[in-house]
Design a protein around this motif. Structure first.
Motif, PDB file in Angstrom:
ATOM      1  N   TYR A  60      10.329  14.040  25.141  1.00  0.00           N
ATOM      2  CA  TYR A  60      10.606  15.066  24.253  1.00  0.00           C
ATOM      3  C   TYR A  60      11.613  15.675  25.073  1.00  0.00           C
ATOM      4  CZ  TYR A  60       9.850  18.887  20.664  1.00  0.00           C
ATOM      5  OH  TYR A  60       9.887  19.800  19.946  1.00  0.00           O
ATOM      6  N   HIS A  94      13.466  21.562  25.350  1.00  0.00           N
ATOM      7  CA  HIS A  94      13.095  22.478  23.835  1.00  0.00           C
ATOM      8  C   HIS A  94      12.622  23.809  24.410  1.00  0.00           C
ATOM      9  CE1 HIS A  94       9.625  20.051  23.927  1.00  0.00           C
ATOM     10  NE2 HIS A  94       8.995  21.338  23.569  1.00  0.00           N
ATOM     11  N   ASP A 116       9.222  26.138  22.893  1.00  0.00           N
ATOM     12  CA  ASP A 116       8.235  25.993  21.802  1.00  0.00           C
ATOM     13  C   ASP A 116       8.372  27.061  20.836  1.00  0.00           C
ATOM     14  OD1 ASP A 116       7.504  23.697  22.706  1.00  0.00           O
ATOM     15  OD2 ASP A 116       5.361  24.511  23.637  1.00  0.00           O
ATOM     16  N   HIS A 171      11.441  23.450  28.344  1.00  0.00           N
ATOM     17  CA  HIS A 171      10.438  22.360  28.963  1.00  0.00           C
ATOM     18  C   HIS A 171      10.806  21.246  28.146  1.00  0.00           C
ATOM     19  CE1 HIS A 171       8.342  23.968  25.687  1.00  0.00           C
ATOM     20  NE2 HIS A 171       7.453  22.930  25.525  1.00  0.00           N
TER      21      HIS A 171
HETATM   22 FE   LIG Z   1       7.077  21.797  23.807  1.00  0.00          FE
END
Ligand SMILES: [Fe+2]
Ligand SMILES: O=C(O)CCC(=O)C(=O)O
Length: 571
Positions: free
Chosen positions: A453, A456, A458, A536
């Motif tokens: 991932y 980004h 959250d 993160h």
């Molecule tokens: Fe995240």
């Protein structure tokens, strides 16, 4: 969520379950071919190169033999070097399942995807018409394909695997030639490696070219040249070999020129697969060696925008490879403690808490959930796993930058889900009843090899998007009546064999997944604005799979619970 300034790499198409079915199909085909070979050559006496009076049958059977012998399958059992046979026996079925078995090996998966997309169709269609049992084999394979819901001959799996191998190679500074010989890292898991072919290497290089990872493409093409020069087997005629040689050197020239053009046009910003010096002047291997020892610097000032910057990307690779970017002074202030976090419930089972970062606070918890609890959660989630969605401009989309599979487990699903939610409430001191909208439904995520991932945050930047634009965005407020994601609590549900760290490029820290542990941080500042330092990422899984579950806690229900002044986590 917010961020993802770059397009990600591996498409989330091939999930672990789907890849497992591909491996099964290849095993079935191999079994059928073995019986076929035995039927036509009971004593299995086959010259390597057909010279018999029935050349087409002999050629066919030698191709069948090659299909069988070229890939050792997973029958050579999962073995980590140094482990005793006895320990190997003790590796439970459960452990192999959660690590994805053979589908957790991106090299073996690539080989199998190529066999199914290219080798099997070639073999199937080239069989001599006089072979009357061949039709039955083809029909049997098609029936198995249907039952397994995978199609041989479909190259989307192959493309996804080529792409993720290029990214893994780039991010973890792997060696393309070592990979080509069938070794992912220096840890050996299989007795017999599954080496790649020149055409596999070219496939990965082309995937790298398509992703504008030109330096990466150069390395794969150079490795392909190396393999090609080694191939002196009589089965490949010298004209074909020469032609391949020419193709490779042409592709290599294209990749070097594309690299140098991009560098001249954009300058070196730490992009994926681009090196700081022109490749036509400074050899790739020198530049790669120089990069190896270089420590990136953290930006002194936070960027004005929420998307990720080149410096985040440089830090990402470094952190994913297991290094830290914090100073010794800061590191010396990090503490571990045993704590009940003010919860009466936790007095009887205090938590093992460890600071990851002090400002903003990121804390990890050890030995929080038991293997039995995690097994239940994984088995509840497994049948519901779907390619991860993110909210895009055109509604929900499968995110290329979030290569994982996701399931949502409501509290009504099972008492284990409710007990995890209770623990989340005690541990955070926040209101997390998902039925009341205080938190989102528990999300279970599975990443396969190459799954990741990109950086980004959250939070959804509701504050900025609703208030700072100068006018109230009513639809956003209606969509999220409980506000933004104030905090994240993420559980690590398995030990990832290699790769898969969670890293914070702007804090210079990372956490290695550890079965049963969890990590917690606040996404929003006391003002309600998103904290951009919390950028993160999930580093790609290099081998195996990674399971995590997220509890995203909402903002408004915490009005009377969250401390109004930082630092919000009790020390
Ligand atoms: Fe995240
Ligand atoms: O898997 C990880 O390490 C991070 C996952 C994450 O950031 C997310 O799901 O939002």
């Amino acid at each position: 969520m917010v961020g993802g300034g770059w397009v990600g790499v591996a498409e989330g198409v091939a999930g672990v379950e789907e890849l497992t079915r591909l491996h099964t199909l290849d095993g079935v085909i191999t079994g059928l071919l073995r019986a076929h070979l035995h039927h036509h050559l009971p004593e299995n006496h086959l010259p390597e190169h057909p010279t018999q009076s029935t050349p087409s049958l002999a050629a066919h059977l030698s191709h069948v033999k090659r299909y069988i012998q070229e890939y050792p399958g997973d029958s050579t059992s999962f073995l980590k070097e140094g482990e005793e046979e006895e320990e190997e026996e003790q590796r439970t079925w459960e452990r192999a399942w959660e690590e994805g078995g053979v589908a957790g090996d991106p090299l073996r998966s690539l080989v199998v995807a190529r066999r199914l997309a290219k080798d099997w169709p070639r073999l199937r269609d080239a069989a001599p018409p006089t072979l009357n049992d061949w039709h039955d084999i083809v029909v049997a394979v098609e029936a198995v394909e249907e039952a397994l819901r995978v199609e041989a001959g479909k190259d989307i799996y192959l493309e996804a695997l080529e792409e993720s191998l290029a990214y893994l190679h780039h991010l973890y500074h792997l060696d393309a030639l070592h990979l080509a010989r069938g070794h992912l890292t220096h840890t050996r898991y299989y007795r017999q490696p599954a080496p790649l072919r020149v055409e596999d290497l070219v496939g990965v290089a082309v995937a790298a070219l398509e992703e504008e990872m030109y330096g990466t493409a150069v390395e794969w093409l150079t490795a392909a040249q190396h393999l090609n020069n080694e191939d002196t087997s009589l089965s490949v005629n010298s004209r074909a070999l020469n032609k391949q040689k020419q193709h490779l050197s042409l592709l290599l020239q294209v990749a070097v020129a594309a690299h140098d053009d991009k560098l001249a046009a954009e300058g070196f910003k730490g992009q994926r697969g681009i090196y700081p010096q022109p490749l036509s002047k400074v050899p790739l291997k020198d530049q790669k060696a120089a990069e190896e020892g270089k420590k990136p610097t953290l930006p002194r000032q936070l960027p004005a925008e929420v998307t990720s910057m080149p410096s985040d990307h440089r830090a990402l690779g470094y952190l994913c490879r297991g290094h830290s970017l914090t100073s010794a002074r800061l590191e010396g202030r990090l503490r571990c403690r045993v704590s009940s976090r003010g919860s009466a419930w936790l007095i009887l089972m205090p938590l093992l808490e460890e600071d990851v970062s002090l400002d903003p606070p990121v804390v990890s918890f050890h030995r929080l959930l038991s293997d039995a609890q995690l097994t239940t959660l994984k088995h509840l989630g497994a049948p519901l796993l779907m390619p991860a969605n993110v909210q895009g401009a055109e509604g929900k989309q499968v995110a290329r930058y979030r290569a994982s599979h996701t399931a949502w487990l409501g509290g009504g699903t099972h008492r284990m889900v409710r007990s995890v939610n209770r623990l989340a409430a005690a541990l955070t001191g926040l209101a997390v009843d998902e039925a009341a909208g205080e938190a989102e439904v528990l999300q279970v995520n599975q990443y396969g090899a190459g799954g990741h991932y990109v950086p980004h945050m959250d939070f959804m930047a509701l504050y900025r998007n609703t208030w700072e634009a100068g006018h109230l965005n009513h639809s956003l407020l209606q969509e999220h009546p409980q506000g933004d994601r104030i905090a994240t609590l993420m559980f690590y549900m398995n030990d990832v064999p290699e790769g898969g760290r969670t890293v914070f490029p702007r804090l210079g820290v990372g956490v290695a997944p550890q079965k049963g542990s969890a990590i917690f941080w606040w996404n929003l500042l006391s003002s309600g604005k998103g904290d951009e330092r919390t950028l993160h990422a999930a580093c790609p899984v290099l081998r195996g799979t990674k399971w995590v579950s997220n509890v995203w806690i909402k903002y408004y229900p915490q009005v009377h619970r969250r401390p109004c002044v930082a630092p919000p986590v009790k020390q």
